[in-house]
Scaffold this active site. Structure first.
Site, PDB file in Angstrom:
ATOM      1  CB  VAL A  11     -14.110 -46.050  16.519  1.00 52.27           C
ATOM      2  CG1 VAL A  11     -12.631 -45.985  16.869  1.00 52.27           C
ATOM      3  CG2 VAL A  11     -14.601 -44.693  16.017  1.00 52.27           C
ATOM      4  CE  LYS A 102     -14.941 -37.148  20.758  1.00 54.51           C
ATOM      5  NZ  LYS A 102     -14.953 -37.657  19.401  1.00 54.51           N
ATOM      6  CD  GLU A 126      -2.298 -38.097  17.736  1.00 53.82           C
ATOM      7  OE1 GLU A 126      -1.187 -38.016  18.263  1.00 53.82           O
ATOM      8  OE2 GLU A 126      -2.955 -37.111  17.361  1.00 53.82           O
ATOM      9  N   GLY A 131      -9.376 -36.951  14.818  1.00 54.24           N
ATOM     10  CA  GLY A 131      -9.486 -38.236  14.118  1.00 54.24           C
ATOM     11  C   GLY A 131      -8.153 -38.775  13.647  1.00 54.24           C
ATOM     12  CD  GLU A 187     -18.617 -37.609  19.673  1.00 50.24           C
ATOM     13  OE1 GLU A 187     -18.492 -38.322  20.671  1.00 50.24           O
ATOM     14  OE2 GLU A 187     -17.830 -37.651  18.712  1.00 50.24           O
ATOM     15  CG  ASP A 198     -16.405 -33.573  19.665  1.00 50.05           C
ATOM     16  OD1 ASP A 198     -16.226 -34.668  20.220  1.00 50.05           O
ATOM     17  OD2 ASP A 198     -15.776 -33.208  18.651  1.00 50.05           O
ATOM     18  CE  LYS A 202     -12.906 -34.096  18.545  1.00 50.40           C
ATOM     19  NZ  LYS A 202     -13.699 -34.024  17.315  1.00 50.40           N
ATOM     20  N   GLY A 299     -14.847 -40.395  11.718  1.00 52.55           N
ATOM     21  CA  GLY A 299     -15.135 -41.592  10.924  1.00 52.55           C
ATOM     22  C   GLY A 299     -14.353 -42.769  11.487  1.00 52.55           C
TER      23      GLY A 299
HETATM   24  N1  HSE Z   1     -18.124 -36.367  16.450  1.00 50.67           N
HETATM   25  C1  HSE Z   1     -16.738 -36.088  16.263  1.00 50.67           C
HETATM   26  C2  HSE Z   1     -16.581 -35.126  15.105  1.00 50.67           C
HETATM   27  C3  HSE Z   1     -16.015 -37.373  16.006  1.00 50.67           C
HETATM   28  O1  HSE Z   1     -17.530 -34.949  14.352  1.00 50.67           O
HETATM   29  O2  HSE Z   1     -15.520 -34.530  14.952  1.00 50.67           O
HETATM   30  C4  HSE Z   1     -14.525 -37.268  15.995  1.00 50.67           C
HETATM   31  O3  HSE Z   1     -14.017 -36.805  17.205  1.00 50.67           O
END
Ligand code: HSE
Length: 335
Positions: A11, A102, A126, A131, A187, A198, A202, A299
């Protein structure tokens, strides 16, 4: 606007490359953005960006102390540790912060938002949700006039990729996950993806913007996709549907509920046919009705797109509360 980037994985490197490649376009759009300093663990790694004109700083903490930096971009990751120390120090030292983190925002977002508000600084994230899909902007700005009754979506690209590859190619769970890791979606510890944490992070952030409740990940019942078998996927297909990991937040007469779990998605559901790394979110507003947003959820490049959009907002002087309302006005969420 002078920027420091902390973290140069997929990133961070994509952020630097985007800012270099699209410099003139961004200037034309009101954002003259220059990366002055970067910091990462290993200088020797080959990266997708040109660092020849950028100062390398070994200790990321030092970025928060520099007088020449106006914005710190944090893409180190992790809810605690260096990322949190850096972001806290940057806000304390009068610098705006843009982050894709996040876990940190879901855990410490309120404290950081209060710190930013006290110092009249921007805290933007954001890229933390979905993503490259500007989901928080849609909730915070485009749907600002609506009472939101639900947010329901595919929020993790890795899980969606794994479930898609298991269904379409008959791949084993571990083989599909290895592909997602190779493609840079997962991750650092992919357990955060496949065990649903994750997605819960979110969802907690989305719920804060949608319903005005403080993120409370610990209170979200969370089930991941480890237990989803080929037999489950075949059975879902025989019923004309598919299985997807969803984050679901709802507001009704009884209050606000949030949960993360694998769900049978029938053909005809707006979330049917969302494949691969794609994320999709259905948002229901009382005046706007049902909105569906979708796009690449993980990504380097897509996440960089969201980070730089936050930088453009700051450069243009567009400011707003991180969670859409004053941090102090977010209600406690017990789920
Ligand atoms: N590991 C996370 C996913 C990355 O696969 O969505 C993006 O937040």
């Amino acid at each position: 606007m002078r920027i420091a980037v902390a973290g140069l994985g997929n990133v961070g490197a994509a952020v630097v490359r985007l800012l270099q490649m699209n410099k003139n376009l961004l200037i034309a759009r009101g954002a003259d953005l220059t990366v002055c300093a970067v910091s990462a663990r290993d200088k020797a790694i080959a990266r997708s960006c040109d660092l020849s004109s950028v100062e390398w700083v070994d200790d990321p903490h030092a970025l928060a102390a520099r007088a020449d930096i106006e914005v710190v971009v944090e893409v180190i990751g992790g809810a605690e540790g260096v990322a949190l120390e850096l972001v806290t120090a940057a806000l304390n030292n009068g610098k705006h912060v843009v982050t894709a983190n996040k876990a940190m925002i879901a855990t410490h977002g309120i404290a950081l938002a209060l710190l930013a508000e006290t110092s009249r600084l921007q805290l933007s994230f954001e890229a933390a949700v979905c993503g490259g899909v500007p989901t928080l902007k849609i909730l915070r700005e485009g749907l600002a006039a609506n009472r939101i009754s639900s947010v329901r979506g595919i929020l993790n690209g890795t899980c969606n990729y794994v479930l898609t590859r298991m269904a379409t190619e008959g791949l084993a769970f571990n083989a599909a996950l290895a592909e997602a890791q190779r493609l840079g979606y997962a991750e650092a510890d992919p357990a955060a993806d496949i065990d649903g944490h994750d997605t819960a992070n979110k969802l907690a952030i989305l719920a804060a913007l949608a319903f005005g409740v403080a993120p409370n990940v610990a209170s979200i019942p969370t089930k991941g996709i480890r237990s989803v078998t080929q037999a489950d996927i075949r059975e879902a297909a025989s019923r004309g549907g598919t299985i997807r990991l969803l984050g679901i937040g709802k507001r009704d007469q009884l209050g606000i509920t949030q949960k993360v779990e694998p769900v049978f998605i029938p053909n005809g559901d707006p979330l049917f046919g969302i494949n691969g790394v794609t994320n999709a979110i259905q948002i229901s507003g009382d005046f706007a009705g049902d909105i569906l947003v979708q796009g690449p959820g993980a990504g380097g490049d897509v996440t960089a797109s969201a980070i730089v959009a936050d930088l453009v907002d700051i450069a243009r002087g567009h400011r707003g509360f991180a969670f859409g309302v004053l941090g102090a006005n977010l209600q406690k969420s017990s789920n």
